[in-house]
Design an enzyme around this catalytic site. Structure first.
Site, PDB file in Angstrom:
ATOM      1  N   LYS A   1      38.322  36.699  82.456  1.00 51.58           N
ATOM      2  CA  LYS A   1      38.587  38.014  83.051  1.00 51.58           C
ATOM      3  C   LYS A   1      38.692  39.079  81.966  1.00 51.58           C
ATOM      4  CE  LYS A   1      43.024  39.166  84.042  1.00 51.58           C
ATOM      5  NZ  LYS A   1      43.509  40.432  83.470  1.00 51.58           N
ATOM      6  N   ASN A   2      39.434  38.770  80.908  1.00 54.79           N
ATOM      7  CA  ASN A   2      39.715  39.807  79.911  1.00 54.79           C
ATOM      8  C   ASN A   2      38.538  40.071  78.967  1.00 54.79           C
ATOM      9  OD1 ASN A   2      42.134  40.175  81.086  1.00 54.79           O
ATOM     10  ND2 ASN A   2      43.361  39.205  79.468  1.00 54.79           N
TER      11      ASN A   2
ATOM     12  N   ARG B   1      45.279  48.133  84.587  1.00 57.82           N
ATOM     13  CA  ARG B   1      45.362  48.873  83.328  1.00 57.82           C
ATOM     14  C   ARG B   1      44.015  48.935  82.591  1.00 57.82           C
ATOM     15  NH1 ARG B   1      48.949  50.364  79.209  1.00 57.82           N
ATOM     16  NH2 ARG B   1      48.143  49.867  77.148  1.00 57.82           N
TER      17      ARG B   1
ATOM     18  N   CYS C   1      50.004  45.123  85.445  1.00 56.60           N
ATOM     19  CA  CYS C   1      51.142  44.229  85.628  1.00 56.60           C
ATOM     20  C   CYS C   1      52.415  44.877  85.113  1.00 56.60           C
ATOM     21  CB  CYS C   1      50.924  42.944  84.821  1.00 56.60           C
ATOM     22  SG  CYS C   1      49.824  41.779  85.593  1.00 56.60           S
TER      23      CYS C   1
ATOM     24  N   ARG D   1      53.994  49.559  78.179  1.00 53.46           N
ATOM     25  CA  ARG D   1      52.537  49.577  77.986  1.00 53.46           C
ATOM     26  C   ARG D   1      51.954  50.993  77.867  1.00 53.46           C
ATOM     27  NH1 ARG D   1      49.563  45.108  81.442  1.00 53.46           N
ATOM     28  NH2 ARG D   1      48.269  45.037  79.603  1.00 53.46           N
ATOM     29  N   PRO D   2      52.292  51.706  76.798  1.00 60.65           N
ATOM     30  CA  PRO D   2      51.751  53.049  76.606  1.00 60.65           C
ATOM     31  C   PRO D   2      50.274  53.028  76.207  1.00 60.65           C
ATOM     32  CG  PRO D   2      53.052  52.384  74.699  1.00 60.65           C
ATOM     33  CD  PRO D   2      53.150  51.263  75.693  1.00 60.65           C
ATOM     34  N   VAL D   3      49.644  54.228  76.158  1.00 61.38           N
ATOM     35  CA  VAL D   3      48.243  54.306  75.712  1.00 61.38           C
ATOM     36  C   VAL D   3      48.115  55.205  74.474  1.00 61.38           C
ATOM     37  CG1 VAL D   3      47.099  53.753  77.899  1.00 61.38           C
ATOM     38  CG2 VAL D   3      47.799  56.103  77.450  1.00 61.38           C
ATOM     39  N   ASP D   4      49.242  55.430  73.780  1.00 67.62           N
ATOM     40  CA  ASP D   4      49.217  56.344  72.629  1.00 67.62           C
ATOM     41  C   ASP D   4      48.211  55.905  71.556  1.00 67.62           C
ATOM     42  OD1 ASP D   4      51.021  54.148  72.377  1.00 67.62           O
ATOM     43  OD2 ASP D   4      51.885  55.049  70.579  1.00 67.62           O
ATOM     44  N   LEU D   5      48.057  54.602  71.358  1.00 67.78           N
ATOM     45  CA  LEU D   5      47.163  54.141  70.290  1.00 67.78           C
ATOM     46  C   LEU D   5      45.698  54.269  70.700  1.00 67.78           C
ATOM     47  CD1 LEU D   5      49.189  51.012  69.089  1.00 67.78           C
ATOM     48  CD2 LEU D   5      49.150  53.324  68.123  1.00 67.78           C
TER      49      LEU D   5
ATOM     50  N   ASP E   1      49.848  35.610  77.047  1.00 68.38           N
ATOM     51  CA  ASP E   1      49.390  35.312  78.410  1.00 68.38           C
ATOM     52  C   ASP E   1      49.584  33.842  78.793  1.00 68.38           C
ATOM     53  OD1 ASP E   1      48.701  37.943  78.690  1.00 68.38           O
ATOM     54  OD2 ASP E   1      46.548  37.654  78.444  1.00 68.38           O
TER      55      ASP E   1
ATOM     56  N   ILE F   1      55.127  40.423  72.070  1.00 76.02           N
ATOM     57  CA  ILE F   1      54.083  41.401  72.425  1.00 76.02           C
ATOM     58  C   ILE F   1      54.589  42.387  73.477  1.00 76.02           C
ATOM     59  CG2 ILE F   1      51.674  41.707  73.152  1.00 76.02           C
ATOM     60  CD1 ILE F   1      51.812  39.947  70.680  1.00 76.02           C
TER      61      ILE F   1
ATOM     62  N   ARG G   1      44.075  38.107  91.094  1.00 75.67           N
ATOM     63  CA  ARG G   1      43.555  39.011  90.073  1.00 75.67           C
ATOM     64  C   ARG G   1      42.961  38.225  88.909  1.00 75.67           C
ATOM     65  NH1 ARG G   1      47.628  43.140  87.845  1.00 75.67           N
ATOM     66  NH2 ARG G   1      45.730  43.551  86.705  1.00 75.67           N
TER      67      ARG G   1
HETATM   68  C1  EPZ Z   1      45.389  42.909  76.818  1.00 73.13           C
HETATM   69  O1  EPZ Z   1      46.203  43.956  77.301  1.00 73.13           O
HETATM   70  C2  EPZ Z   1      45.233  41.939  77.977  1.00 73.13           C
HETATM   71  N1  EPZ Z   1      44.606  42.604  79.103  1.00 73.13           N
HETATM   72  C3  EPZ Z   1      46.593  41.386  78.384  1.00 73.13           C
HETATM   73  O2  EPZ Z   1      46.400  40.424  79.398  1.00 73.13           O
HETATM   74  C4  EPZ Z   1      47.232  40.695  77.173  1.00 73.13           C
HETATM   75  O3  EPZ Z   1      48.527  40.268  77.514  1.00 73.13           O
HETATM   76  C5  EPZ Z   1      47.312  41.685  76.003  1.00 73.13           C
HETATM   77  O4  EPZ Z   1      46.000  42.236  75.717  1.00 73.13           O
HETATM   78  C6  EPZ Z   1      47.844  41.059  74.723  1.00 73.13           C
HETATM   79  O5  EPZ Z   1      47.045  39.973  74.365  1.00 73.13           O
HETATM   80  C7  EPZ Z   1      43.283  42.663  79.189  1.00 73.13           C
HETATM   81  O6  EPZ Z   1      42.548  42.250  78.294  1.00 73.13           O
HETATM   82  C8  EPZ Z   1      42.708  43.252  80.421  1.00 73.13           C
HETATM   83  P1  EPZ Z   1      47.594  45.458  73.941  1.00 73.13           P
HETATM   84  P2  EPZ Z   1      46.338  45.318  76.483  1.00 73.13           P
HETATM   85  O7  EPZ Z   1      47.068  46.834  73.850  1.00 73.13           O
HETATM   86  O8  EPZ Z   1      45.054  45.576  75.784  1.00 73.13           O
HETATM   87  C9  EPZ Z   1      51.452  47.998  72.657  1.00 73.13           C
HETATM   88  C10 EPZ Z   1      46.715  39.459  81.524  1.00 73.13           C
HETATM   89  O9  EPZ Z   1      47.667  38.848  82.060  1.00 73.13           O
HETATM   90  N2  EPZ Z   1      50.636  49.212  72.770  1.00 73.13           N
HETATM   91  O10 EPZ Z   1      47.060  44.426  73.012  1.00 73.13           O
HETATM   92  O11 EPZ Z   1      46.846  46.331  77.413  1.00 73.13           O
HETATM   93  C11 EPZ Z   1      51.705  47.338  73.998  1.00 73.13           C
HETATM   94  O12 EPZ Z   1      52.762  47.968  74.691  1.00 73.13           O
HETATM   95  C12 EPZ Z   1      46.955  40.712  80.712  1.00 73.13           C
HETATM   96  O13 EPZ Z   1      45.522  39.120  81.639  1.00 73.13           O
HETATM   97  C13 EPZ Z   1      51.170  50.411  72.364  1.00 73.13           C
HETATM   98  O14 EPZ Z   1      52.301  50.507  71.904  1.00 73.13           O
HETATM   99  O15 EPZ Z   1      47.466  44.927  75.442  1.00 73.13           O
HETATM  100  C14 EPZ Z   1      52.011  45.937  73.579  1.00 73.13           C
HETATM  101  O16 EPZ Z   1      53.335  45.849  73.154  1.00 73.13           O
HETATM  102  C15 EPZ Z   1      48.350  41.177  80.757  1.00 73.13           C
HETATM  103  N3  EPZ Z   1      50.398  51.542  72.489  1.00 73.13           N
HETATM  104  C16 EPZ Z   1      51.098  45.719  72.376  1.00 73.13           C
HETATM  105  O17 EPZ Z   1      50.745  47.020  71.928  1.00 73.13           O
HETATM  106  C17 EPZ Z   1      49.132  51.491  72.977  1.00 73.13           C
HETATM  107  O18 EPZ Z   1      48.486  52.550  73.055  1.00 73.13           O
HETATM  108  C18 EPZ Z   1      49.820  44.944  72.665  1.00 73.13           C
HETATM  109  O19 EPZ Z   1      49.170  45.513  73.789  1.00 73.13           O
HETATM  110  C19 EPZ Z   1      48.594  50.263  73.368  1.00 73.13           C
HETATM  111  C20 EPZ Z   1      49.371  49.118  73.260  1.00 73.13           C
END
Ligand code: EPZ
Length: 429
Positions: A22-23, A102, A126, A131-135, A316, A338, A408
């Site tokens: 999926k991912n 997301r 979820c 889960r911010p999008v600042d980065l 995950d 995480i 999902r």
């Molecule tokens: C991906 O989410 C996966 N989703 C998640 O799987 C997975 O848990 C996660 O990566 C970590 O491996 C998909 O691929 C669709 P991140 P993503 O950005 O990309 C912080 C599932 O069950 N962060 O790697 O959203 C964030 O809060 C899902 O299939 C910021 O601070 O995760 C977290 O603490 C759930 N600012 C860390 O980084 C940002 O702008 C890692 O998040 C972005 C992220």
């Protein structure tokens, strides 16, 4: 709402085919927006999240075609999806569509890169943390985009196109790396992405983009270099196997005992998790057919686990592993690094008789002799499947409510487990 009823106690024996990830499928589908030619994806899983993203892409004007099943293919053979983003009629992704998932926020990068503008609602997904999008925003700004937040929407603009630049992520982000890659491939000049996520799904996206004509080095490593090109073309790409589904079924077999071969998958995608199962006392071997997982009557050893970005133990799989440790011969410590709120399965596992104490980012799991079936509620995708795993080993009946979370991310879950001997059925509402 559908429910799942499980009668615990049966060991699992047989073969489970693993679906496409999926991912990986979600960012690959999003990448179709980068070209006016057709992107063909094979091994796409039949999941609610895939359908939701197809709806969002259709809304932009992307044509999609799902190829029929060929002779010999079963309902679990991944589907082939052809996506053509020839004419885009809208570069806005509204709240109603983005709020359910997301990953749909990531469409902002290819839209911005190809059309110079995008307006995308802030995401949902979820409930596992803030889960911010600042980065993700920082990455696009580093490539010259101007970003504004307007009434719950992120508005990104680069009327003269994006410019290559240096993106240094202060923490590893999978979504941030996907967005940086999709933005950089059509930018003018060179982009260097430092501290990039090394998850296999990032490497899969990079491989597909290269087939589409992108110039990328280091996909799947912590330093990715992208040389922008003026346009991308169509390609055909097979979605890589789902490492989380692989790990989930391996843990299910560890929980129930039995002997199952997981096919259509690769051990290198989850070596850390397989090694951890080995430490617990599960017999893992790699055969010509796939990954063979066996456990006879021997008890499970407790083990401490910390989630980490790839190649570490995946967040995950944390909930599923915690379910397993509820039956270990002692206390395990499971630390989540995480997502700060990813322990919602704890109270539901407790309803089945688990003994778990939370302390900050750690859960201390005292193994118990037996779990007992009970009604429980699914809270997020991976938490839901941890309840399935616990239910498979619990005495009596476990009824899992709100199973739409499972749909999902797990294709044909009841069929795959049922064929290996589990007593599991879906009760349609
Ligand atoms: C991906 O989410 C996966 N989703 C998640 O799987 C997975 O848990 C996660 O990566 C970590 O491996 C998909 O691929 C669709 P991140 P993503 O950005 O990309 C912080 C599932 O069950 N962060 O790697 O959203 C964030 O809060 C899902 O299939 C910021 O601070 O995760 C977290 O603490 C759930 N600012 C860390 O980084 C940002 O702008 C890692 O998040 C972005 C992220």
């Amino acid at each position: 709402m559908d429910r799942i009823r499980i009668r615990g106690g049966a060991p699992l024996n047989g073969t489970i085919p693993i679906s496409g990830a999926k991912n990986a499928a979600l960012p690959l589908m999003t990448a179709s927006l980068l070209t006016d030619e057709t992107l063909e994806l094979t091994n796409v899983p039949r999941l609610a999240d895939v359908s939701s993203l197809l709806r969002i892409l259709s809304n932009f004007g992307v044509d999609h075609m799902i190829a029929g099943r060929r002779p010999g293919q079963t309902s679990e053979t991944g589907q082939t999806v052809r996506l053509t983003a020839r004419t885009i009629i809208d570069t806005c992704a509204p709240y109603e569509l983005v709020s359910t998932m997301r990953a749909s926020f990531w469409v902002i990068a290819p839209l911005l890169a190809r059309f110079g503008q995008a307006r995308v609602s802030l995401p949902g997904g979820c409930a596992i943390g803030t889960r911010p999008v600042d980065l993700l925003i920082m990455a696009m700004e580093r490539l010259g985009a101007t970003i504004e937040i307007d009434g719950g929407y992120v508005v990104a603009k680069a009327p003269r196109g994006l410019q290559g630049g240096e993106i240094v992520f202060p923490k590893v982000t999978v979504g941030g790396t996907h967005v940086a890659l999709m933005a950089a491939v059509l930018a003018n000049g060179t982009t260097v992405i430092e501290n990039a996520a090394r998850e296999p799904e990032v490497a899969d996206l990079a491989n597909c983009l290269v087939k589409m004509g992108a110039r990328i080095e280091g996909g799947g490593t912590c330093r990715i270099v992208v040389e922008g090109v003026s346009r991308l073309h169509g390609a055909s790409h097979e979605v890589l196997p789902d490492r989380i589904e692989t790990g989930t079924y391996a843990i299910a077999v560890a929980m129930t005992g039995g002997d199952v071969t997981l096919t259509n998958t690769r051990p290198d995608l989850l070596q850390f998790a397989l090694d951890t199962l080995g430490q617990v006392g599960v017999d893992i071997s790699v055969t010509n057919e796939g990954i063979r997982v066996r456990r006879n009557g021997a008890g499970l050893e407790p083990v401490d686990v910390t989630t980490d970005p790839f190649p570490g133990f995946p967040t995950d799989l944390q909930a599923q592993f915690m379910a397993l440790m509820t039956r270990a011969k002692g206390t395990s410590r499971i630390t989540e690094t995480i997502f700060e709120n990813r322990f919602m399965h704890v109270q539901e596992l407790a309803r089945l008789g688990a003994s778990i104490r939370l302390d900050g980012d750690s859960a201390f799991v005292d193994g118990v002799k037996r779990l007992r079936g009970a009604p429980v509620m699914a809270t997020d995708l991976r938490a839901s499947v941890s309840l399935v795993i616990a239910g498979l080993a619990a005495e009596g009946e476990t009824m899992i409510n709100r199973v739409y979370h499972l749909d999902r991310g797990f294709e044909a879950l009841e069929a795959k487990l049922g064929r290996c001997g589990a007593e599991i059925e879906r009760i349609k509402s």
